[in-house]
Scaffold this motif. Structure first.
Motif, short mmCIF file in Angstrom:
data_model
loop_
_atom_site.label_atom_id
_atom_site.label_comp_id
_atom_site.label_asym_id
_atom_site.label_seq_id
_atom_site.Cartn_x
_atom_site.Cartn_y
_atom_site.Cartn_z
N ASN B 333 0.82 -1.22 0.00
CA ASN B 333 0.00 0.00 0.00
C ASN B 333 0.84 1.25 0.00
O ASN B 333 0.42 2.30 -0.46
CB ASN B 333 -0.90 0.03 1.24
CG ASN B 333 -2.16 -0.78 1.03
OD1 ASN B 333 -2.49 -1.10 -0.09
ND2 ASN B 333 -2.82 -1.12 2.11
N THR B 334 2.04 1.13 0.57
CA THR B 334 2.89 2.31 0.69
C THR B 334 3.44 2.74 -0.66
O THR B 334 3.93 3.85 -0.81
CB THR B 334 4.03 2.03 1.71
OG1 THR B 334 4.58 3.28 2.10
CG2 THR B 334 5.11 1.17 1.09
N LEU B 335 3.36 1.86 -1.66
CA LEU B 335 3.95 2.18 -2.97
C LEU B 335 3.05 3.04 -3.84
O LEU B 335 3.51 3.58 -4.84
CB LEU B 335 4.27 0.87 -3.72
CG LEU B 335 5.34 -0.01 -3.08
CD1 LEU B 335 5.51 -1.29 -3.87
CD2 LEU B 335 6.67 0.73 -3.02
N TYR B 336 1.75 3.15 -3.45
CA TYR B 336 0.85 3.89 -4.32
C TYR B 336 1.27 5.35 -4.44
O TYR B 336 1.60 5.99 -3.45
CB TYR B 336 -0.59 3.78 -3.82
CG TYR B 336 -1.18 2.45 -4.18
CD1 TYR B 336 -1.83 2.28 -5.39
CD2 TYR B 336 -1.01 1.35 -3.36
CE1 TYR B 336 -2.34 1.04 -5.75
CE2 TYR B 336 -1.51 0.11 -3.71
CZ TYR B 336 -2.17 -0.04 -4.92
OH TYR B 336 -2.65 -1.26 -5.29
N GLY B 337 1.26 5.84 -5.68
CA GLY B 337 1.61 7.23 -5.91
C GLY B 337 3.09 7.50 -5.98
O GLY B 337 3.51 8.64 -6.16
N ARG B 338 3.91 6.44 -5.85
CA ARG B 338 5.35 6.66 -5.85
C ARG B 338 5.95 6.63 -7.26
O ARG B 338 7.07 7.04 -7.46
CB ARG B 338 6.03 5.58 -5.02
CG ARG B 338 5.69 5.66 -3.55
CD ARG B 338 6.86 6.18 -2.75
NE ARG B 338 6.50 6.18 -1.34
CZ ARG B 338 7.14 5.47 -0.44
NH1 ARG B 338 8.16 4.73 -0.79
NH2 ARG B 338 6.77 5.52 0.82
N PHE B 339 5.20 6.04 -8.20
CA PHE B 339 5.79 5.84 -9.52
C PHE B 339 5.22 6.82 -10.53
O PHE B 339 4.01 6.94 -10.67
CB PHE B 339 5.55 4.40 -9.98
CG PHE B 339 6.15 3.40 -9.07
CD1 PHE B 339 7.53 3.22 -9.01
CD2 PHE B 339 5.36 2.65 -8.21
CE1 PHE B 339 8.09 2.31 -8.13
CE2 PHE B 339 5.92 1.75 -7.33
CZ PHE B 339 7.28 1.58 -7.29
N LYS B 340 6.12 7.47 -11.23
CA LYS B 340 5.73 8.53 -12.15
C LYS B 340 4.85 8.01 -13.28
O LYS B 340 3.90 8.67 -13.67
CB LYS B 340 6.98 9.16 -12.75
CG LYS B 340 7.30 10.51 -12.13
CD LYS B 340 8.16 11.33 -13.06
CE LYS B 340 8.57 12.62 -12.37
NZ LYS B 340 9.99 12.74 -12.19
N ILE B 341 5.19 6.80 -13.81
CA ILE B 341 4.48 6.36 -15.02
C ILE B 341 2.99 6.17 -14.78
O ILE B 341 2.20 6.19 -15.70
CB ILE B 341 5.06 5.05 -15.59
CG1 ILE B 341 5.20 4.00 -14.50
CG2 ILE B 341 6.38 5.28 -16.28
CD1 ILE B 341 5.36 2.60 -15.06
N PHE B 342 2.59 5.98 -13.50
CA PHE B 342 1.17 5.78 -13.23
C PHE B 342 0.44 7.08 -12.97
O PHE B 342 -0.77 7.09 -12.78
CB PHE B 342 0.98 4.83 -12.04
CG PHE B 342 1.54 3.46 -12.29
CD1 PHE B 342 1.15 2.75 -13.41
CD2 PHE B 342 2.46 2.91 -11.43
CE1 PHE B 342 1.65 1.49 -13.65
CE2 PHE B 342 2.96 1.65 -11.66
CZ PHE B 342 2.57 0.93 -12.77
N ARG B 343 1.19 8.17 -12.90
CA ARG B 343 0.53 9.43 -12.60
C ARG B 343 -0.18 9.97 -13.82
O ARG B 343 0.28 9.79 -14.94
CB ARG B 343 1.57 10.46 -12.13
CG ARG B 343 1.87 10.26 -10.67
CD ARG B 343 2.66 11.41 -10.11
NE ARG B 343 3.46 10.89 -9.00
CZ ARG B 343 4.69 11.25 -8.73
NH1 ARG B 343 5.30 12.13 -9.50
NH2 ARG B 343 5.33 10.73 -7.72
N PRO B 344 -1.32 10.63 -13.62
CA PRO B 344 -1.99 11.23 -14.77
C PRO B 344 -1.07 12.28 -15.39
O PRO B 344 -0.36 12.98 -14.67
CB PRO B 344 -3.24 11.87 -14.18
CG PRO B 344 -3.01 11.95 -12.72
CD PRO B 344 -2.03 10.88 -12.36
N PRO B 345 -1.08 12.41 -16.72
CA PRO B 345 -0.23 13.41 -17.35
C PRO B 345 -0.62 14.80 -16.90
O PRO B 345 -1.80 15.09 -16.68
CB PRO B 345 -0.52 13.21 -18.84
CG PRO B 345 -1.78 12.42 -18.92
CD PRO B 345 -1.91 11.66 -17.65
N ALA B 346 0.39 15.65 -16.73
CA ALA B 346 0.13 17.00 -16.24
C ALA B 346 -0.70 17.75 -17.27
O ALA B 346 -0.49 17.62 -18.47
CB ALA B 346 1.45 17.73 -16.00
#
Lengths: 309, 347
Positions: B333-346
């Motif tokens: 659970n701690t890994l959520y939001g840590r990886f750039k590729i999963f982030r919505p594009p700015a």
């Protein structure tokens, strides 16, 4: 003074008190451990698993080494290791300590069943007892007052823990971490480290409580050894309002309640055996309902605690 | 954006599964076994043959329903772990009603038994929800206590009031009779319970994903204050999610009776409820994902026998693997939001 063979109702009272001291020891150790952990702001719901793990490792080590006290020590170490795991994982951001506790409850019991399989048959040496009734000529009194050494340790530990939490530097640090994480940080302490250490210490005590189950009463190892004592002890901490001395009295109350069932059976009231078996859980639930409140945080509860919010 | 968050969930869950398998491999290596051979047997026993797939699906059926028992209340922010007790209560209620339906037409009787089991489980967990909402009783400890109480009550009933003395192997209740048992899915040895599980998951998925109720529950689970501000009926929502979750687990108890055992006994208490907690967490409380995770965990349970026969591992080995998986999932659970590729594009 009545004759030694006829103690009348006093015999029943003494038997229940002796039974209470006997049965209450695991409750006492687990609740003291959980009190320490919760004072630091964490809940370790996995102590049921730790208890079973402690019982198994104590039995295995006592059997292999011949020394029950070494078994107790190893049980504590196993409990501390589980506490370290709980503390370490719970310190990660976005990880819920209650959920980790459930996971370790399942892992602890599974691991104990897995590793303990070869030790169901052998007979391990048991822990010694202290003959508090040696002064008496009455065999009933002497039998009832045979108190296990671990119970004495627990009875000494309760006031010691109260004093330690209230009057030492470490106690202050633990309480600060539990009441206001930001304040602990401002004092220069790592909240995660304090809570993890408290969880380890709590796990150590729960492991020792487990060793009592396998090395004294009932004094064997099998997969049905603990049936929720670890869980009830956690609920008991809420009722005891996070006070170690209250933990001691409430543990005795639970021990007495549990001892009453077998006592009734021994005088011939054997029907509804399983229903009496449900009594401790129902009692725990009633106490839990009675000591909860929908409106405000519970008196004495560490304010960082997720369980009382 | 939804696809990205889905990919993140899938990637992190897969990583947790991998991590648990590595730990388990190290664990069996300590016994002098080859981890790769154990993995191979694990796969073979779970999905390797048609027979093992049938075993896996049979195991998965109750896990889907007990998974819902934790997943649904969790959407409203409650950590309910009473699936084991709700299953037992549902099973016992099924027997109590089913034993009186001997002359009824089977479809009607089965429908009635299903409703009874679901109602009993629903009320059982719903009571915990009510205590939580109106009394502030911690629902996690409460439901865990209710598990022990349910088991004790069942033991009391099957050793006395509803005992069938013709059953000599172990204390068991009256039987509902062969006529009222539901059979297997056509062409398989998997009982109809699987269909019940899948349908229940699909229905609750629709409820959570496509109705205002589901949306409101997610607001409550995300932020209680926000739900209060929006004037949502919090008590009703807590009760409803607990009731539906408990009903699912109660239905699992009914299925164990009408599809497997025919009577209530300690055979109901085999840990489906506790495994269901793991199912819910691994599925991240999504009812649709519960179906697939239940099959995965059913596979782990189904392969236990093969591990035992081939390597002499105790049957608790699958419990250890489950426990490791649970810890790995939570740590993940701690890994959520840590990886750039999963982030919505700015934007």
């Amino acid at each position: 003074m009545p004759p030694a063979t006829d103690l009348g109702w006093w015999g029943v009272v003494i038997a229940v008190l002796g039974g209470a001291a006997r049965v209450s020891t695991p409750y006492l150790f687990v609740s003291l451990g959980e009190t320490l952990t919760e004072k630091s702001g964490r809940v370790n719901l996995g102590l049921e698993g730790t208890l079973v793990m402690g019982a198994m490792s104590a039995y295995a080590v006592a059997y292999l080494s011949g020394s029950p006290w070494l078994g107790v020590l190893v049980a504590g170490a196993a409990g501390a290791a589980f506490g370290l795991l709980h503390g370490g994982v719970s310190t990660l951001p976005r990880v819920n300590d209650i959920a980790v506790g459930i996971a370790l409850f399942l892992l602890g019991t599974g691991l104990a069943f897995y590793l303990g399989k070869p030790f169901i048959e052998p007979v391990a040496p048991r822990l010694p007892h202290v003959a508090l009734g040696a002064w008496s000529a009455s065999p009933q009194i002497r039998a009832a007052l045979e108190v296990n050494a671990l119970f004495v340790v627990g009875a000494v530990l309760a006031p010691l823990l109260l004093w330690g939490l209230g009057h030492t530097r470490w106690g202050l640090v633990v309480r600060t971490a539990g009441d206001n994480a930001d304040a602990a940080k401002a004092l220069g302490y790592s909240v995660g480290a304090v809570r993890t250490l408290s969880t380890m210490a709590g796990g150590f005590l729960a492991g020792v409580g487990g060793s009592f189950l396998s090395l004294y009463y009932p004094g064997t190892w099998n997969e049905g050894l603990s049936s929720g004592q670890g869980l009830m002890a956690i609920a008991l901490v809420i009722f005891a309002r996070w006070n170690p001395i209250h933990c001691f009295w409430v543990s005795l109350l639970f021990g007495g309640a549990t001892a009453l069932g077998p006592a009734l059976q021994s005088v011939g009231i054997a029907s509804n055996y399983y229903l009496y078996g449900a009594a401790p859980y129902v009692l725990t639930l009633i106490l839990l309902i009675a000591s909860s409140s929908p409106r405000h945080a519970l008196a004495g509860a560490p304010s960082e605690l997720t369980i009382s919010k | 954006m939804l696809a990205r968050s889905g990919a993140e969930t899938a990637a992190i869950s897969a990583a947790a599964l991998l991590g648990a398998l590595v730990l388990f491999g190290a664990f069996v290596a300590l016994r002098g076994l080859s981890p790769l051979e154990v993995y191979a047997a694990l796969f073979l026993g779970a999905f390797g043959t048609w027979f093992s797939i049938e075993q896996t699906l049979t195991q998965a059926a109750p896990l889907m329903l007990t998974g819902l028992c934790t997943a649904l209340p969790a959407r409203a922010g409650l950590l309910v772990i009473g699936g084991e007790g709700a299953l037992v209560v549902g099973g016992v209620a099924t027997v109590l009603v089913g034993a009186t339906l001997a002359g009824w037409p089977p479809p009607l009787a089965v429908a009635l038994m299903c409703m009874t089991g679901a109602l009993a489980g629903g009320l059982w967990i719903g009571a915990a929800g009510a205590l939580r909402h109106w009394r502030g009783v911690n629902e996690t400890i409460c439901t865990l206590l209710l598990n022990y109480i349910a088991i004790a009550v069942m033991n009391h009933l099957v050793t006395g009031p509803i005992r069938d003395f013709a059953q000599v192997l172990k204390p068991a209740s009256w039987s509902i009779g062969e006529r009222l048992m539901i059979g297997e899915l056509p062409g398989t040895s998997v009982h109809w319970g699987l269909a019940f599980g899948v349908v229940a998951c699909l229905l609750t998925w629709g409820l959570m994903r496509h109705t205002t109720f589901g949306f409101a529950v997610d607001i409550l689970g995300g932020n209680v204050r926000a739900a209060q501000m929006a004037g949502l009926p919090i008590g009703a929502m807590v009760l409803a999610t607990c009731f539906v979750g408990g009903a699912a687990a109660g239905l699992a108890g009914t299925i164990e009776i009408v599809a497997v055992h025919g009577f209530a006994s300690s055979s109901l208490v085999v840990g489906y409820g506790y495994a269901g907690i793991l199912v819910a967490f691994l599925a991240r409380q999504n009812p649709l994902a519960v179906v697939f995770v239940a099959i995965l965990l059913g596979g782990i349970s189904a392969s236990g026998g093969l591990l035992q026969r081939r390597f002499g591992l105790p049957d608790a080995a699958t419990l250890v693997l489950r426990g490791l998986l649970f810890v790995a999932v939570l740590a993940g659970n701690t890994l959520y939001g840590r990886f750039k590729i999963f982030r919505p594009p700015a934007a």
